[in-house]
Design a protein around this motif. Structure first.
Motif, PDB file in Angstrom:
ATOM      1  N   TRP A  85       4.981   2.239   8.826  1.00 22.50           N
ATOM      2  CA  TRP A  85       5.994   3.282   8.685  1.00 22.50           C
ATOM      3  C   TRP A  85       5.432   4.463   7.907  1.00 22.50           C
ATOM      4  CZ3 TRP A  85       8.241   6.163   4.956  1.00 22.50           C
ATOM      5  CH2 TRP A  85       9.313   6.937   5.360  1.00 22.50           C
ATOM      6  N   ILE A  86       4.747   4.186   6.814  1.00 21.12           N
ATOM      7  CA  ILE A  86       4.168   5.264   6.000  1.00 21.12           C
ATOM      8  C   ILE A  86       3.178   6.070   6.835  1.00 21.12           C
ATOM      9  CG2 ILE A  86       2.674   5.777   4.023  1.00 21.12           C
ATOM     10  CD1 ILE A  86       3.952   3.267   2.663  1.00 21.12           C
ATOM     11  N   GLY A  87       2.312   5.375   7.582  1.00 24.51           N
ATOM     12  CA  GLY A  87       1.320   6.059   8.405  1.00 24.51           C
ATOM     13  C   GLY A  87       1.930   6.885   9.522  1.00 24.51           C
ATOM     14  N   GLU A  88       2.920   6.328  10.192  1.00 26.42           N
ATOM     15  CA  GLU A  88       3.556   7.029  11.310  1.00 26.42           C
ATOM     16  C   GLU A  88       4.352   8.244  10.844  1.00 26.42           C
ATOM     17  OE1 GLU A  88       5.930   4.039  13.201  1.00 26.42           O
ATOM     18  OE2 GLU A  88       4.172   2.884  13.809  1.00 26.42           O
ATOM     19  N   ASN A  89       4.870   8.198   9.629  1.00 23.31           N
ATOM     20  CA  ASN A  89       5.716   9.273   9.133  1.00 23.31           C
ATOM     21  C   ASN A  89       4.990  10.197   8.159  1.00 23.31           C
ATOM     22  OD1 ASN A  89       8.592   8.702  10.214  1.00 23.31           O
ATOM     23  ND2 ASN A  89       7.748   6.726   9.640  1.00 23.31           N
ATOM     24  N   ASP A  90       3.734   9.882   7.864  1.00 24.72           N
ATOM     25  CA  ASP A  90       2.931  10.695   6.962  1.00 24.72           C
ATOM     26  C   ASP A  90       3.736  11.072   5.721  1.00 24.72           C
ATOM     27  OD1 ASP A  90       0.567  11.925   6.191  1.00 24.72           O
ATOM     28  OD2 ASP A  90       1.230  13.872   6.936  1.00 24.72           O
ATOM     29  N   PHE A  91       4.448  10.073   5.175  1.00 26.89           N
ATOM     30  CA  PHE A  91       5.322  10.334   4.039  1.00 26.89           C
ATOM     31  C   PHE A  91       4.543  10.253   2.741  1.00 26.89           C
ATOM     32  CE2 PHE A  91       8.239   9.264   0.663  1.00 26.89           C
ATOM     33  CZ  PHE A  91       9.181  10.266   0.829  1.00 26.89           C
ATOM     34  N   LYS A  92       4.794  11.216   1.887  1.00 25.53           N
ATOM     35  CA  LYS A  92       4.216  11.215   0.554  1.00 25.53           C
ATOM     36  C   LYS A  92       5.353  11.401  -0.433  1.00 25.53           C
ATOM     37  CE  LYS A  92      -0.263  12.916   2.016  1.00 25.53           C
ATOM     38  NZ  LYS A  92      -0.213  12.121   3.151  1.00 25.53           N
ATOM     39  N   GLY A  93       5.212  10.849  -1.592  1.00 27.71           N
ATOM     40  CA  GLY A  93       6.247  10.980  -2.605  1.00 27.71           C
ATOM     41  C   GLY A  93       6.830   9.628  -2.963  1.00 27.71           C
ATOM     42  N   ASP A  94       7.816   9.665  -3.816  1.00 31.46           N
ATOM     43  CA  ASP A  94       8.456   8.437  -4.269  1.00 31.46           C
ATOM     44  C   ASP A  94       9.522   7.986  -3.285  1.00 31.46           C
ATOM     45  OD1 ASP A  94       6.985   8.380  -6.593  1.00 31.46           O
ATOM     46  OD2 ASP A  94       8.484   9.448  -7.756  1.00 31.46           O
ATOM     47  N   PHE A  95       9.523   6.700  -3.030  1.00 35.42           N
ATOM     48  CA  PHE A  95      10.604   6.148  -2.238  1.00 35.42           C
ATOM     49  C   PHE A  95      10.809   4.705  -2.624  1.00 35.42           C
ATOM     50  CE2 PHE A  95       6.804   5.648   0.275  1.00 35.42           C
ATOM     51  CZ  PHE A  95       6.896   4.384   0.836  1.00 35.42           C
ATOM     52  N   ILE A  96      11.993   4.229  -2.323  1.00 35.08           N
ATOM     53  CA  ILE A  96      12.389   2.860  -2.617  1.00 35.08           C
ATOM     54  C   ILE A  96      12.466   2.120  -1.296  1.00 35.08           C
ATOM     55  CG2 ILE A  96      14.292   1.433  -3.454  1.00 35.08           C
ATOM     56  CD1 ILE A  96      15.046   3.921  -5.225  1.00 35.08           C
ATOM     57  N   ILE A  97      11.863   0.954  -1.258  1.00 36.40           N
ATOM     58  CA  ILE A  97      11.968   0.088  -0.082  1.00 36.40           C
ATOM     59  C   ILE A  97      13.043  -0.953  -0.380  1.00 36.40           C
ATOM     60  CG2 ILE A  97      10.831  -1.708   1.283  1.00 36.40           C
ATOM     61  CD1 ILE A  97       9.506   0.814   1.914  1.00 36.40           C
ATOM     62  N   LEU A  98      14.054  -1.032   0.462  1.00 33.85           N
ATOM     63  CA  LEU A  98      15.018  -2.123   0.365  1.00 33.85           C
ATOM     64  C   LEU A  98      14.554  -3.214   1.316  1.00 33.85           C
ATOM     65  CD1 LEU A  98      18.542  -0.405   0.390  1.00 33.85           C
ATOM     66  CD2 LEU A  98      17.191  -1.192  -1.557  1.00 33.85           C
ATOM     67  N   ASP A  99      14.296  -4.373   0.756  1.00 30.78           N
ATOM     68  CA  ASP A  99      13.766  -5.451   1.573  1.00 30.78           C
ATOM     69  C   ASP A  99      14.312  -6.783   1.089  1.00 30.78           C
ATOM     70  OD1 ASP A  99      12.199  -7.053   3.256  1.00 30.78           O
ATOM     71  OD2 ASP A  99      10.489  -5.726   3.059  1.00 30.78           O
ATOM     72  N   ASP A 100      14.486  -7.715   2.009  1.00 28.81           N
ATOM     73  CA  ASP A 100      14.956  -9.045   1.638  1.00 28.81           C
ATOM     74  C   ASP A 100      13.843 -10.080   1.685  1.00 28.81           C
ATOM     75  OD1 ASP A 100      14.687  -9.033   4.365  1.00 28.81           O
ATOM     76  OD2 ASP A 100      16.650  -9.871   4.797  1.00 28.81           O
ATOM     77  N   ASP A 101      12.617  -9.639   1.931  1.00 27.47           N
ATOM     78  CA  ASP A 101      11.483 -10.564   1.941  1.00 27.47           C
ATOM     79  C   ASP A 101      10.253  -9.812   1.461  1.00 27.47           C
ATOM     80  OD1 ASP A 101       9.576 -12.470   2.333  1.00 27.47           O
ATOM     81  OD2 ASP A 101       9.744 -12.505   4.517  1.00 27.47           O
ATOM     82  N   THR A 102       9.947  -9.963   0.197  1.00 26.09           N
ATOM     83  CA  THR A 102       8.798  -9.248  -0.365  1.00 26.09           C
ATOM     84  C   THR A 102       7.605 -10.173  -0.576  1.00 26.09           C
ATOM     85  OG1 THR A 102       9.625  -9.603  -2.612  1.00 26.09           O
ATOM     86  CG2 THR A 102      10.271  -7.553  -1.507  1.00 26.09           C
ATOM     87  N   SER A 103       7.656 -11.369  -0.030  1.00 30.34           N
ATOM     88  CA  SER A 103       6.609 -12.358  -0.291  1.00 30.34           C
ATOM     89  C   SER A 103       5.250 -11.955   0.276  1.00 30.34           C
ATOM     90  CB  SER A 103       7.023 -13.715   0.278  1.00 30.34           C
ATOM     91  OG  SER A 103       7.178 -13.629   1.686  1.00 30.34           O
ATOM     92  N   ASP A 104       5.222 -11.159   1.315  1.00 28.11           N
ATOM     93  CA  ASP A 104       3.933 -10.829   1.939  1.00 28.11           C
ATOM     94  C   ASP A 104       3.574  -9.348   1.795  1.00 28.11           C
ATOM     95  OD1 ASP A 104       5.804  -9.772   3.619  1.00 28.11           O
ATOM     96  OD2 ASP A 104       5.100 -10.786   5.415  1.00 28.11           O
ATOM     97  N   ILE A 105       4.091  -8.699   0.768  1.00 34.28           N
ATOM     98  CA  ILE A 105       3.804  -7.284   0.567  1.00 34.28           C
ATOM     99  C   ILE A 105       2.557  -7.072  -0.281  1.00 34.28           C
ATOM    100  CG2 ILE A 105       4.673  -5.212  -0.589  1.00 34.28           C
ATOM    101  CD1 ILE A 105       7.431  -5.933   0.472  1.00 34.28           C
ATOM    102  N   ASP A 106       2.368  -7.912  -1.282  1.00 36.14           N
ATOM    103  CA  ASP A 106       1.294  -7.712  -2.261  1.00 36.14           C
ATOM    104  C   ASP A 106      -0.093  -7.440  -1.677  1.00 36.14           C
ATOM    105  OD1 ASP A 106       3.035  -7.870  -4.373  1.00 36.14           O
ATOM    106  OD2 ASP A 106       2.647  -9.984  -4.768  1.00 36.14           O
ATOM    107  N   PRO A 107      -0.540  -8.161  -0.658  1.00 35.33           N
ATOM    108  CA  PRO A 107      -1.905  -7.917  -0.180  1.00 35.33           C
ATOM    109  C   PRO A 107      -2.122  -6.523   0.408  1.00 35.33           C
ATOM    110  CG  PRO A 107      -1.039  -9.966   0.746  1.00 35.33           C
ATOM    111  CD  PRO A 107       0.088  -9.270   0.049  1.00 35.33           C
ATOM    112  N   TYR A 108      -1.055  -5.798   0.689  1.00 32.82           N
ATOM    113  CA  TYR A 108      -1.169  -4.528   1.404  1.00 32.82           C
ATOM    114  C   TYR A 108      -1.024  -3.300   0.511  1.00 32.82           C
ATOM    115  CZ  TYR A 108      -0.682  -7.774   5.207  1.00 32.82           C
ATOM    116  OH  TYR A 108      -0.867  -8.829   6.052  1.00 32.82           O
ATOM    117  N   PHE A 109      -0.700  -3.500  -0.758  1.00 32.65           N
ATOM    118  CA  PHE A 109      -0.456  -2.362  -1.639  1.00 32.65           C
ATOM    119  C   PHE A 109      -1.116  -2.564  -2.993  1.00 32.65           C
ATOM    120  CE2 PHE A 109       3.013  -2.285   1.389  1.00 32.65           C
ATOM    121  CZ  PHE A 109       2.995  -0.954   1.783  1.00 32.65           C
ATOM    122  N   ASN A 110      -1.448  -1.483  -3.619  1.00 35.15           N
ATOM    123  CA  ASN A 110      -1.985  -1.493  -4.971  1.00 35.15           C
ATOM    124  C   ASN A 110      -0.865  -1.929  -5.916  1.00 35.15           C
ATOM    125  OD1 ASN A 110      -2.740  -0.775  -7.595  1.00 35.15           O
ATOM    126  ND2 ASN A 110      -3.960   0.956  -6.869  1.00 35.15           N
TER     127      ASN A 110
END
Length: 134
Positions: A85-110
């Motif tokens: 989503w970030i890549g397709e929308n070239d979004f920069k800035g602060d945003f909040i992700i609402l998610d009900d499953d964050t178990s597999d997010i860590d490997p993809y972000f700092n």
């Protein structure tokens, strides 16, 4: 900077196609959005229902125009879907992700740029605001 809020803790229950949102959590979400000027991206299971923003508003969410997107659904891990989503929308800035499953997010972000909370309460809302506005 990205902030993740676990939407399982915003949802109390859902009946048929109408979601019931915990008003206390919506009040805290309103506070975060109002005081931080951050936008929201929905990545939870709720994104499959095109009316998810209407359900939030019906329960008191005051900033529907700040919901700037829904991550794509697919077989990939949530972290991949969010990065897509970030890549397709070239979004920069602060945003909040609402998610009900964050178990597999860590490997993809700092980890220094992501603040995950499980359950939204006053303490976490204030912690999120400190990270967003200093």
């Amino acid at each position: 900077r990205k902030r993740f809020i676990n939407s399982k803790d915003i949802l109390d229950n859902f009946i048929s196609r109408t979601f019931y949102f915990d008003i206390e959590k919506i009040i805290l979400l309103n506070k975060i959005v109002r005081e931080s000027d951050a936008n929201i991206v929905i990545s939870s299971s709720l994104r499959v229902d095109e009316n998810v923003v209407k359900y939030l508003v019906a329960r008191g969410f005051l900033f529907p125009d700040r919901v700037i997107g829904l991550t794509p659904c697919g077989d990939d891990h949530r972290g991949v879907q969010i990065k897509d989503w970030i890549g397709e929308n070239d979004f920069k800035g602060d945003f909040i992700i609402l998610d009900d499953d964050t178990s597999d997010i860590d490997p993809y972000f700092n980890r220094r740029k992501v603040f995950k909370v499980k359950g939204l309460n006053e303490h976490y809302a204030n912690s999120i605001l400190r990270r967003l506005v200093g």
